[in-house]
Design an enzyme around this catalytic site. Structure first.
Site, short mmCIF file in Angstrom:
data_model
loop_
_atom_site.label_atom_id
_atom_site.label_comp_id
_atom_site.label_asym_id
_atom_site.label_seq_id
_atom_site.Cartn_x
_atom_site.Cartn_y
_atom_site.Cartn_z
CD GLU A 125 100.82 -0.84 41.18
OE1 GLU A 125 101.05 -1.25 42.34
OE2 GLU A 125 101.39 -1.27 40.19
N GLY A 142 105.87 2.30 41.45
CA GLY A 142 107.20 2.15 42.01
C GLY A 142 107.18 1.90 43.50
CG HIS A 182 110.77 2.90 31.54
ND1 HIS A 182 110.54 2.16 32.69
CD2 HIS A 182 110.10 2.24 30.54
CE1 HIS A 182 109.78 1.12 32.39
NE2 HIS A 182 109.50 1.15 31.10
CB CYS A 229 103.44 -4.38 43.14
SG CYS A 229 102.40 -4.18 41.67
CD GLU A 245 106.73 -4.86 47.38
OE1 GLU A 245 106.00 -5.14 46.41
OE2 GLU A 245 107.18 -3.72 47.58
#
Length: 452
Positions: free
Chosen positions: A228, A206, A155, A262, A356
């Site tokens: 992803e 990530g 994680h 995201c 982003e």
């Protein structure tokens, strides 16, 4: 090496964790491989029974787990509860549907009997992010473990407390030792982990940079990978849309999870006929969001997960303003807290359009017509999802083929759902999670051919 998790709302230390050595990591990997050899032989009915129990453990301990999420990454406690409950839902979903998904598929050939069976592949290494620290893990773990694989979690360092709680969920549900294990390691052990013989696949949620690095390592060692990554979703509003409904959805689409998603809507592309009305109502709705203590049930906007993330968002706001954008609301930062911010007159070439933006920033773009709106939407290196708001459902459905993203939502924000495949195109990654497709990512689709 020591890792620390800090509550971004008040700056208080939540936890301290000691990194595992390479020798300790190797033990975990070996145990995962050993556990797989037995786990794959267990009846599917037993695996689904344990998954149902995992869902119940989540529900029984929702307050404890939600508190850990909020303390480590800063989202409002009400959203943390919703996240834990969604994890329970994905457990229920795969417990109910795994038998159908994993069933052998009969195929007529010249053989007496030919079919495809779906067997587990081994240990799957999951590199997961901090923004949905429980959900991202469970949407991988529920189908992957139920298919007969074992799982190893690395994680994000700021949510290692959540990682330990997740491992605890599977322990309490009765999963055999080694089926799901958590690693407290730095990213410098990633190659060693991927190279290990027990690991047969890697899944990462990530950043683009992290995805590129993991894809390279996966290719080097010939391991299956699923990525992803980031997104720069557009939210297109046509002139015939129900503006009040669109505004209400837009607020959630951008500000949920403090904008740290995201699949959040980041570029709001408005047809010029409704541009002023939408902005007026959107500003009012965003301005009414209540910031405050993230442990307070009434809080709607919390702090960003780390100060460096808030700093990055602030730099993007300032660069966009320097490039000609107009500040319509907010724009200020205080440590980890960033005001919900709306920028108008955003155009291609500006930071708020091209990059982003991971936080509470909405970029407003004007389009002359539907065709230009979709052209602007496609001006992105990312490809996660697009939303269109309109009353003309038939026309909206006709436009679905012109969208290159992995998802296209009409009159709803883009969101993940256990029943639907989830994933992106372009620099948003590859592969699919959730639904049947998510379970099929990490199985051996084995051809069986029998001739009497």
């Amino acid at each position: 090496m020591e890792f620390y998790s800090t509550n971004p709302y008040n700056g208080k230390q939540v936890g301290k964790y000691t990194a595992q050595t390479k020798e300790e990591t190797t033990v975990v990997l070996n145990n995962s491989g050993k556990a797989f050899r037995e786990w794959k032989k267990t009846p599917l009915s037993y695996r689904t029974e344990l998954l149902q129990k995992a869902g119940q453990v989540l529900r029984d301990n929702v307050e404890e787990y939600a508190k850990m999420i909020t303390q480590e990454m800063g989202k409002p406690i009400s959203e943390s509860r919703a996240e834990v409950n969604k994890c329970a839902w994905v457990c229920d979903y795969y417990a109910e549907n795994a038998d159908e998904f994993l069933a052998s598929a009969e195929i007529k050939t010249d053989a007496t009997h030919s079919y495809v069976r779906h067997d587990p592949i081994g240990s799957v290494f999951a590199i997961m992010p901090w923004n949905f620290p429980f959900w991202q893990v469970f949407r991988f773990a529920a189908p992957t473990l139920t298919a007969g694989n074992t799982g190893i979690l690395k994680h994000a360092p700021n949510v290692f407390g959540c990682a330990l709680k997740i491992e605890e969920v599977f322990e309490k549900a009765g999963y055999p030792k080694g089926v799901f294990q958590n690693l407290i390691v730095h990213h410098d052990q990633t190659e060693m982990i991927i190279a290990h013989d027990a690991v047969q696949a890697v899944t990462l949620t990530g950043s683009e940079a992290a995805g590129s690095a993991v894809a390279e390592l996966s290719g080097k060692y010939i391991k299956k990978s699923l990525l992803e990554l980031g997104g720069n979703n557009s939210f297109i509003v046509w002139e015939d849309a129900d503006i009040d409904r669109a505004v209400k959805t837009a607020v959630s689409a951008r500000m949920l999870n403090c904008g740290q998603s995201c699949i959040a809507a980041k570029r709001f592309i408005l047809l010029e006929g409704i541009y002023d009305e939408f902005i007026s109502k959107f500003k009012t709705a965003v301005n009414e969001l209540k910031p405050g203590d993230t442990m307070d049930d009434s809080t709607q906007v919390g702090a960003l997960a780390r100060k460096d993330l808030a700093d990055q968002l602030q730099r993007q706001v300032k660069r966009s303003l320097e490039q000609g954008a107009e500040l319509l609301l907010g724009g200020e930062q205080n440590n980890c807290f960033h005001q919900p911010t709306i920028l108008g007159n955003v155009k291609p070439g500006m930071a708020a359009f091209d990059e982003e933006t991971f936080g509470t920033l909405a970029a407003i773009i004007k389009a002359q017509n539907i065709e230009e709106a979709f052209e602007l939407s496609e001006k992105s290196t990312f490809g996660l999802g697009t939303t269109v708001f309109t009353k003309n459902i038939e026309k909206a459905m006709e436009m679905a083929g012109s969208v290159s993203d992995g998802a296209y939502f009409v009159n709803e924000l883009v969101k993940s759902n256990p029943r639907l495949p989830f994933g992106g195109t372009k620099r948003s990654g590859y592969g699919r999670e959730l639904a049947k497709e998510g379970m099929m990512e990490f199985v051996n689709k084995k051809t069986v051919y029998v001739k009497a």
